[in-house]
Scaffold this motif. Structure first.
Motif, PDB file in Angstrom:
ATOM      1  N   GLY A  26      33.176  37.536  55.176  1.00 24.58           N
ATOM      2  CA  GLY A  26      33.864  36.390  55.744  1.00 24.58           C
ATOM      3  C   GLY A  26      34.790  35.711  54.772  1.00 24.58           C
ATOM      4  N   LEU A  27      34.340  35.616  53.552  1.00 24.97           N
ATOM      5  CA  LEU A  27      35.160  34.927  52.554  1.00 24.97           C
ATOM      6  C   LEU A  27      36.506  35.613  52.374  1.00 24.97           C
ATOM      7  CD1 LEU A  27      32.596  34.011  49.798  1.00 24.97           C
ATOM      8  CD2 LEU A  27      34.141  32.433  50.971  1.00 24.97           C
ATOM      9  N   THR A  29      38.057  37.636  54.429  1.00 26.94           N
ATOM     10  CA  THR A  29      38.870  37.573  55.640  1.00 26.94           C
ATOM     11  C   THR A  29      39.504  36.209  55.811  1.00 26.94           C
ATOM     12  OG1 THR A  29      37.345  39.132  56.650  1.00 26.94           O
ATOM     13  CG2 THR A  29      38.850  37.993  58.120  1.00 26.94           C
ATOM     14  N   LEU A  30      38.718  35.194  55.533  1.00 21.95           N
ATOM     15  CA  LEU A  30      39.222  33.832  55.694  1.00 21.95           C
ATOM     16  C   LEU A  30      40.439  33.614  54.804  1.00 21.95           C
ATOM     17  CD1 LEU A  30      38.481  31.321  57.306  1.00 21.95           C
ATOM     18  CD2 LEU A  30      37.178  30.528  55.349  1.00 21.95           C
ATOM     19  N   CYS A  33      43.476  35.861  56.058  1.00 20.70           N
ATOM     20  CA  CYS A  33      44.084  35.402  57.311  1.00 20.70           C
ATOM     21  C   CYS A  33      45.175  34.385  57.039  1.00 20.70           C
ATOM     22  CB  CYS A  33      43.037  34.757  58.221  1.00 20.70           C
ATOM     23  SG  CYS A  33      42.005  35.962  59.018  1.00 20.70           S
TER      24      CYS A  33
ATOM     25  N   ASP B 104      44.100  32.817  65.193  1.00 13.44           N
ATOM     26  CA  ASP B 104      44.185  34.142  64.578  1.00 13.44           C
ATOM     27  C   ASP B 104      43.179  34.260  63.435  1.00 13.44           C
ATOM     28  OD1 ASP B 104      46.208  34.564  66.323  1.00 13.44           O
ATOM     29  OD2 ASP B 104      47.830  34.415  64.852  1.00 13.44           O
ATOM     30  N   ALA B 105      43.131  33.213  62.624  1.00 13.82           N
ATOM     31  CA  ALA B 105      42.232  33.248  61.471  1.00 13.82           C
ATOM     32  C   ALA B 105      40.772  33.365  61.907  1.00 13.82           C
ATOM     33  CB  ALA B 105      42.438  31.993  60.620  1.00 13.82           C
ATOM     34  N   ASN B 108      40.023  36.761  63.684  1.00 19.29           N
ATOM     35  CA  ASN B 108      39.869  37.846  62.703  1.00 19.29           C
ATOM     36  C   ASN B 108      38.554  37.721  61.943  1.00 19.29           C
ATOM     37  OD1 ASN B 108      42.297  38.944  63.410  1.00 19.29           O
ATOM     38  ND2 ASN B 108      43.457  37.957  61.773  1.00 19.29           N
ATOM     39  N   LEU B 109      38.214  36.484  61.663  1.00 17.98           N
ATOM     40  CA  LEU B 109      36.969  36.258  60.926  1.00 17.98           C
ATOM     41  C   LEU B 109      35.761  36.728  61.752  1.00 17.98           C
ATOM     42  CD1 LEU B 109      35.479  35.113  58.509  1.00 17.98           C
ATOM     43  CD2 LEU B 109      35.672  32.841  59.526  1.00 17.98           C
ATOM     44  N   SER B 112      35.715  40.458  61.898  1.00 20.51           N
ATOM     45  CA  SER B 112      35.287  41.101  60.653  1.00 20.51           C
ATOM     46  C   SER B 112      33.785  40.967  60.438  1.00 20.51           C
ATOM     47  CB  SER B 112      36.056  40.507  59.470  1.00 20.51           C
ATOM     48  OG  SER B 112      35.585  39.208  59.187  1.00 20.51           O
ATOM     49  N   LEU B 113      33.228  39.910  60.997  1.00 20.96           N
ATOM     50  CA  LEU B 113      31.784  39.692  60.858  1.00 20.96           C
ATOM     51  C   LEU B 113      31.003  40.322  62.014  1.00 20.96           C
ATOM     52  CD1 LEU B 113      31.813  35.931  59.739  1.00 20.96           C
ATOM     53  CD2 LEU B 113      31.591  37.966  58.304  1.00 20.96           C
ATOM     54  N   LEU B 175      30.752  30.597  52.248  1.00 20.94           N
ATOM     55  CA  LEU B 175      31.567  30.667  53.471  1.00 20.94           C
ATOM     56  C   LEU B 175      31.420  29.386  54.280  1.00 20.94           C
ATOM     57  CD1 LEU B 175      33.404  32.164  55.423  1.00 20.94           C
ATOM     58  CD2 LEU B 175      31.399  33.334  56.349  1.00 20.94           C
ATOM     59  N   ASN B 178      33.459  26.802  52.608  1.00 20.81           N
ATOM     60  CA  ASN B 178      34.871  27.074  52.847  1.00 20.81           C
ATOM     61  C   ASN B 178      35.304  26.665  54.245  1.00 20.81           C
ATOM     62  OD1 ASN B 178      36.999  28.020  51.357  1.00 20.81           O
ATOM     63  ND2 ASN B 178      36.014  29.975  50.928  1.00 20.81           N
ATOM     64  N   MET B 182      38.164  24.094  55.090  1.00 18.67           N
ATOM     65  CA  MET B 182      39.415  24.645  55.650  1.00 18.67           C
ATOM     66  C   MET B 182      39.537  24.464  57.152  1.00 18.67           C
ATOM     67  SD  MET B 182      39.743  28.201  53.519  1.00 18.67           S
ATOM     68  CE  MET B 182      41.315  28.664  54.240  1.00 18.67           C
TER      69      MET B 182
END
Lengths: 735, 234
Positions: A26-27, A29-30, A33, B104-105, B108-109, B112-113, B175, B178, B182
Motif C-alpha cells: 500500500g505504501l 502504491t499510495l 499514484c 484514482d489513487a 489503485n490502492l 493493489s491490496l 500506511l 500516511n 494524505m
C-alpha cells in the motif's frame, strides 16, 4: 484489548490483502499514484493506457459523430468524426462540455422514490420495478392502455425501446418534445410537400433567406462550416430575425422583422413573384396542386400591406423577391428549425407552409442551390424468433383528434396535460424529457400531473420533470452506454453509432434498453423484450447492408442506398401526389386549406414588448445548464441576461447589467439586462435555457428566467404546438 | 501520531460506518452500543460524540445529505471536494466531479491490496467511509499481530512501528498514518460544504447533521496532527 466495533466492514478483504499490507504494498502504491497523476497531465498524444472509441454526442438532437480518447478508463478528449455528416470532423462547445456530465456530482445515481413529503428515498431497482409493475397492472385493468402515455426527447435506444414498451402495453400515446420545438414546422411541411423536413443546398446556393434560424447559435458543425464556405463563395446571406443572431458574422443583410410576422413577409414575397410574373410556371404547372385557387388570395398581400404588419419596408421586400427570382433555382428559403415558426405563434404552421410555397414559386425543389428532399434509410429487422416485436395497437393516439394535422408524427405532448385535467391520463413515462420545464406553461403541467396516478421519469439528472414524478430511474450518461445506430438520410446515407466509451461510473445506473426491458418485465409484458441495443443494432445494420463491426470501429460509415439526383423532382408524398397549395388535411380538419395571413394570438400593446427566445451555442434547452463547465461559462459571461434594445433602454433608464422586471398577467420575474443594438426596440430576447427551478440542479437553479412561465397554456390549433412566443410583457428597471 | 490513531480507532470506525448510509435501524443501534462500550470512547472524545442521534434523524440526514442528486446532497467523496490537483476546494467553489485524482489513487490502492469494494462504491473509492475503513483495517492488522507477540498497549504498538520497520505491522501502521495525513486533508472542506447547506435542512435531520459535523471535526483534528507529525511521509 478488543476491537472496539465489531460491525462488518464495507471492505471485502482476504488473506492476500492482509499479506500485501504487511508487505508494504500500500505504501508504494499510495506514493506512485500521486506521481502518476502528474505524469499523465504532462503527457500528450495517444500513449500507453489510451484507447479511442467512437460515439455520438448527446448534447442536442444532432447526435454528431465524435471520437473519444480514454486514458486509464477516464474520458480525456473528444474530436469530431470527418465522415459524420453533421460533425464533419468538428464538435461544438456544448458537445465538449456535455460529456463531462458523466462525472457530475448532480447526477441521479440510484432509483429514487418520492415520499409523501415530496422528498426522495433511494430504493433498489427491485423495489422500484415491483411497485411500478403492480401499479401499472392496476391502471391498465381499471382505465385501459389509452390512459398511459410516453413522452420522450428522442434518442436512438430510448425512442426504440420506449415505443416498443408502449406498444406492448397496448398504447399508441407516444409523444416527443416536438410541440416545444419544430412540430408546427414539420406539420406545415408535411401538408405541403409530403415530407417533414427538407434541406437547403447551401453549398450551391447564390442567395439564402434565413427566417429565424441561426447556424451560429443552434450549432451543427456542418452547418457552420457550410455557411462559412457560402460566405467565401459570395453567396448572399439574408437573415430575417427580430434580433441579430451570431449568424450575423456570415450575413450580408439583417432584416429585423417584427416578431410573429414572418408569414406576412413570405406572403408578400410570393405576391411579388406571382404578380410580377417571376415564378417558375413549368414547376407550378407540373408539380403542384391548388395554385390557381391560391393565386387570387396571394394577390391581396402586397409589399405595402406586409410592410405595415411586419415592419419591413416594401422596397426591401420587393428587392428581396426579385433577387431570389433572379438567382432561382439556386436561391432558397432555408427551412429553419425552432426559432421563428417551429412552435412559436398561432400562425407557425401556416408560416412553414408559406416557406414551401415560396420555394415552389422559385422552382428550386431538388435543384442545385435550392430546396432538397432526400431519402432516409429505414432498417427493417424481420426476425421474430430473435427479435420479437410487439404489434402496434390499432388505436389512435390520444390527442390526435384535437390536433389532427400531426397524424403519425411527433404528437402533441402538451395534449397529455389536457388529458390529465380531464381525468383520462393515469400513467405517464418520461424519457430524457423535461416536459414540465418547457413544453408549455410549467404551472399547467404541475397542476395536471397531480391528477396522474403514476409518473415515472428516466433521466440522468433530477430535472423539473423528475422532481414531480413518483419514481426516478437513473440512466447512465451517453458516454457510458451503447445504443442502436443512427441511419442518416441525405444526398449520401451514413450510419453512425453511439458506443460505450467508459465504464458505468455509478453502478446502479443503466442504459435505456435495459431499463425498458426491466419495466416491461415488471409490467407483465416482457415476453418481447429479450434483446439489448447491441444485438438489435447489429441486426438493423445488417438489414441495410452496413458492416456493424466496421461501424463500431470508425463511428460513421457511408453506405449505398440514397437515390437523390439533382434535377429530379421529388416524389411528393401528399394526398394529391403534388406539392400542395391547397391542403386537403386542413380542409378535413375544418381549417383553412389555403395559406393566408393569420395574426399572432398576442399582439403587444403600447408599453408592452414581445418576448422572444432562442438558443445559445453552448446550451440545448434546459438539459445542459447544470453541466458544471457549461454553467460556469454562462455565469462567467452573464449569458442569462435579457436583451434590451439600446434605444428602449435609454427611454426606460436601463443600463447594461441593471436588474429589470418583466411582467404580464401570467408571471413576473427579474433578470439583468443586456443592452444591445442587436434586437428590435419593441422586442426582448431571452435565451431559452435558464430559470431552472429544480433545486436538484444545484448549479443552474436560480440563474435567469424561463420564458414559459409568461405563456398561457394554449396550443396552436390543428397541431398542438405550445406557441412559445405568444408573449407580451412590460419592462421596468428594478430600483 | 501512531498512538493517537489507536486511541481514535473507535472514532474512525464509527465515522466510517456513519457516513456509509446505514439502512438498518438494528445495525445503527448496535453500532451505537458498541461505540459507547468501547475502551476508547469515554476517555478521549467530547460529550457531543457520545450523544447519538435517533435513527429517524439519521435516516432523514442520509436522505438529504448522503443521497446523490438531492439538492442538499454533500457526499463525502474526496474527488467532489478537491480540485484536479487534489487540493481541497473552498466551500464557495463549484464542486468537482466524481472519479478525480483521489479516486484514482484510492482505486489503485485497493486494487493493489486486492481489496474489493462493494458495487455501490465503484465510482467512490475515495469515499470517506472507504478511506477510514482502510485506516481501521491497518490498525486492526497491526493490533492483531501485536497480540500474537503479547504487546497489547497502544503505546507499545506505536513504538514498535518505529523500531521494527521491516516488520509487517509497521508497514500497516505506516500506511494508516500516511492515509490519515494524505487522504483526510479534504475533510475540512467537506465540513464547510455541509455547513453551507445547514439552513436548508429538514428539522428532523439536524440532530444527525450536528453529530456528523462533530465527527468531521474530530477527523480534522486527526488529520491536523498527522500532517504535523508525519508530514505526509510517515
Amino acid at each position: 484489548m478488543t476491537h472496539p466495533i465489531t460491525r462488518r466492514s464495507l471492505l471485502r478483504t482476504g488473506a492476500a490483502s492482509t499479506a500485501l499490507i504487511a508487505a508494504g504494498a500500500g505504501l508504494s502504491t499510495l506514493t506512485s499514484c500521486a506521481a502518476g497523476a502528474q505524469e499523465s497531465e504532462e503527457g500528450s498524444g495517444l500513449s500507453t493506457g489510451e484507447v479511442q472509441i467512437p460515439t455520438t454526442c448527446n448534447a442536442c438532437s444532432n447526435k454528431c459523430g465524435m471520437m473519444a480518447t480514454v486514458r486509464n478508463g477516464k474520458l480525456i478528449e473528444l474530436a469530431g468524426i470527418k465522415d459524420h455528416p453533421y460533425s464533419k470532423g468538428r464538435i461544438c462547445g456544448r458537445g465538449h462540455g456535455f460529456a463531462t456530465l458523466a462525472y457530475s456530482s448532480d447526477r441521479v445515481t440510484e432509483p429514487l422514490k418520492r415520499l409523501e413529503d415530496n422528498t426522495f428515498q433511494p430504493v433498489s431497482w427491485e423495489e422500484a420495478l415491483s411497485d411500478i409493475g403492480q401499479r401499472m397492472k392496476s391502471i391498465l385493468a381499471e382505465h385501459g392502455p389509452e390512459s398511459v402515455s410516453f413522452i420522450n426527447d428522442p434518442r436512438p435506444s430510448g425512442k426504440e425501446w420506449g415505443s416498443r414498451f408502449m406498444h406492448a402495453l397496448g398504447s399508441n400515446n407516444i409523444y416527443t418534445h416536438a410541440a416545444s420545438c419544430n412540430l408546427s414546422k414539420e406539420s406545415g411541411f408535411v401538408h405541403t410537400i409530403g415530407a417533414s423536413n427538407f434541406s437547403a443546398d447551401i453549398s450551391h446556393a447564390k442567395e439564402i433567406l434565413f427566417i429565424g434560424r441561426s447556424y451560429g447559435d443552434g450549432i451543427r458543425p456542418s452547418s457552420a462550416l457550410s455557411i462559412s464556405a457560402a460566405q467565401d463563395a459570395q453567396t448572399k446571406i439574408v437573415l430575417v430575425d427580430p434580433r441579430l443572431s451570431n449568424t450575423g458574422v456570415f450575413a450580408d443583410q439583417w432584416i429585423p422583422i417584427k416578431p410573429g410576422c414572418d408569414l406576412a413577409l413570405l406572403l408578400a414575397i410570393a405576391h411579388v413573384l406571382v404578380s410580377e410574373d417571376l415564378y417558375n410556371k413549368e414547376f407550378i404547372e407540373t408539380q403542384t396542386s391548388g395554385f390557381d385557387e391560391w393565386q387570387p388570395i396571394v394577390m391581396e398581400y402586397t409589399p405595402e400591406w406586409a410592410s405595415e404588419i411586419c415592419d419591413v419596408p416594401a422596397d426591401t421586400i420587393r428587392t428581396l423577391a426579385c433577387e431570389l427570382a433572379a438567382k432561382a433555382p439556386a436561391a432558397v428559403v432555408e427551412p429553419s428549425w425552432r426559432a421563428a415558426f417551429g412552435c412559436s405563434y398561432r400562425n407557425s404552421t401556416d408560416c412553414a407552409r408559406a416557406v414551401c410555397l415560396v420555394n415552389a414559386l422559385l422552382g428550386n425543389w431538388n435543384q442545385k442551390g435550392g430546396a432538397l428532399i432526400t431519402s432516409t434509410p429505414k432498417p427493417h429487422v424481420d426476425d421474430p424468433e430473435h427479435f420479437p416485436t410487439p404489434s402496434k395497437p390499432k388505436v389512435s393516439r390520444v390527442g390526435d383528434t384535437m390536433y389532427p394535422l400531426d397524424k403519425g408524427g411527433s404528437g402533441s405532448a402538451p395534449s397529455v396535460v389536457e388529458q390529465a385535467l380531464d381525468g383520462k391520463a393515469h400513467a405517464v413515462f418520461f424519457y430524457t424529457s423535461n416536459a414540465m420545464y418547457g413544453y408549455g406553461k410549467p404551472e399547467a403541467w404541475e397542476e395536471a400531473m397531480k391528477q396522474v396516478d403514476l409518473k415515472v421519469c428516466i433521466d440522468v439528472q433530477m430535472s423539473e420533470t423528475a422532481l414531480q414524478c413518483d419514481y426516478v430511474l437513473p440512466e447512465c450518461t451517453f458516454v457510458e452506454r451503447t445504443e442502436v445506430p443512427d441511419f442518416l438520410g441525405g444526398k449520401k446515407w451514413v450510419a453512425a453509432i453511439r458506443r460505450q466509451v467508459i465504464d458505468v461510473v455509478h453502478p446502479e445506473t443503466k442504459p435505456a434498453d435495459e431499463i425498458f426491458n426491466l419495466l416491461a418485465q415488471a409490467c407483465g409484458v416482457g415476453e418481447t423484450f429479450t434483446y439489448n441495443a447491441e444485438e438489435l443494432g447489429r441486426a438493423q445494420a445488417a438489414s441495410l447492408g452496413v458492416d456493424y463491426d466496421k461501424l463500431c470501429e470508425v463511428g460513421a460509415l457511408p453506405f449505398d442506398g440514397s437515390t437523390f439526383d439533382y434535377g429530379q423532382a421529388p416524389t411528393w408524398k401528399t394526398p394529391t401526389g403534388k406539392l400542395q397549395f391547397k391542403s386537403p388535411a386542413h380542409e378535413e380538419a375544418g381549417l383553412d386549406p389555403f395559406v393566408r395571413w393569420v395574426e399572432p394570438k398576442v399582439m403587444p400593446k403600447k408599453g408592452e414588448f414581445r418576448l422572444i427566445g432562442g438558443k445559445q451555442g453552448i446550451h440545448s434547452h434546459s438539459m445542459t445548464t447544470n453541466v458544471p463547465v457549461l454553467n460556469e461559462i454562462s455565469r462567467e459571461y452573464d449569458m442569462e441576461r435579457v436583451w434590451v434594445n439600446a434605444q428602449t433602454a435609454r427611454e426606460l433608464g436601463i443600463n447594461d447589467g441593471d436588474l429589470v422586471e418583466l411582467s404580464n398577467a401570467a408571471h413576473t420575474a427579474q433578470v439583468r439586462a443586456r443592452v444591445t443594438e442587436r434586437v428590435r426596440p419593441d422586442t426582448l430576447f431571452m435565451p431559452t435555457h435558464y430559470g431552472r427551478t429544480s433545486p436538484y440542479m444545484t448549479r443552474a437553479v436560480g440563474l435567469g428566467v424561463n420564458n414559459a412561465h409568461f405563456t398561457e397554456f394554449e396550443l396552436e390549433p390543428g397541431v398542438g404546438s405550445i406557441m412559445s412566443q405568444e408573449i407580451a410583457v412590460t419592462l421596468k428597471k428594478v430600483d | 501520531m501512531k498512538s493517537l490513531l489507536f486511541e481514535r480507532e473507535a472514532l474512525l470506525s464509527l465515522a466510517a460506518a456513519y457516513f456509509s448510509r446505514i439502512a438498518s435501524e438494528e445495525e445503527f443501534i448496535t453500532l451505537q452500543a458498541e461505540y459507547r462500550n468501547s475502551d476508547y470512547a469515554s476517555e478521549t472524545l467530547s460529550e457531543a460524540l457520545l450523544s447519538f442521534p435517533s435513527f429517524d434523524s439519521y435516516a432523514s440526514f442520509c436522505r438529504e445529505i448522503l443521497t446523490p442528486g438531492i439538492p442538499t446532497q454533500a457526499l463525502p467523496v474526496e474527488s467532489l471536494h478537491t480540485d484536479h490537483l487534489g487540493l481541497p476546494l473552498d466551500s464557495h467553489q463549484v464542486r468537482s466531479g466524481y472519479a478525480g485524482t483521489a479516486h484514482d489513487a484510492m482505486s489503485n490502492l485497493f486494487e493493489s491490496l486486492q481489496i474489493t469494494l462493494p458495487n455501490r462504491y465503484a465510482s467512490q473509492a475515495d469515499h470517506l467511509s472507504a478511506e477510514l475503513e482502510l485506516i481501521v483495517l491497518c490498525l486492526q492488522l497491526t493490533r492483531e499481530e501485536s497480540s500474537l507477540l503479547d504487546r497489547t498497549s497502544a503505546t507499545s504498538l506505536a513504538s514498535s512501528a518505529n523500531t521494527d520497520s521491516a516488520n509487517g505491522r509497521s508497514h500497516a501502521l505506516a500506511l494508516a498514518c500516511n492515509l490519515a495525513s494524505m487522504r483526510l486533508a479534504w475533510v475540512g472542506a467537506y465540513r464547510k460544504r455541509l455547513e453551507c447547506v445547514s439552513d436548508h435542512l429538514h428539522p428532523q435531520s439536524k440532530e444527525a447533521f450536528s453529530f456528523a459535523l462533530q465527527l468531521l471535526l474530530a477527523l480534522e483534528e486527526i488529520n491536523h496532527i498527522a500532517l504535523q507529525t508525519e508530514g505526509g511521509n510517515a
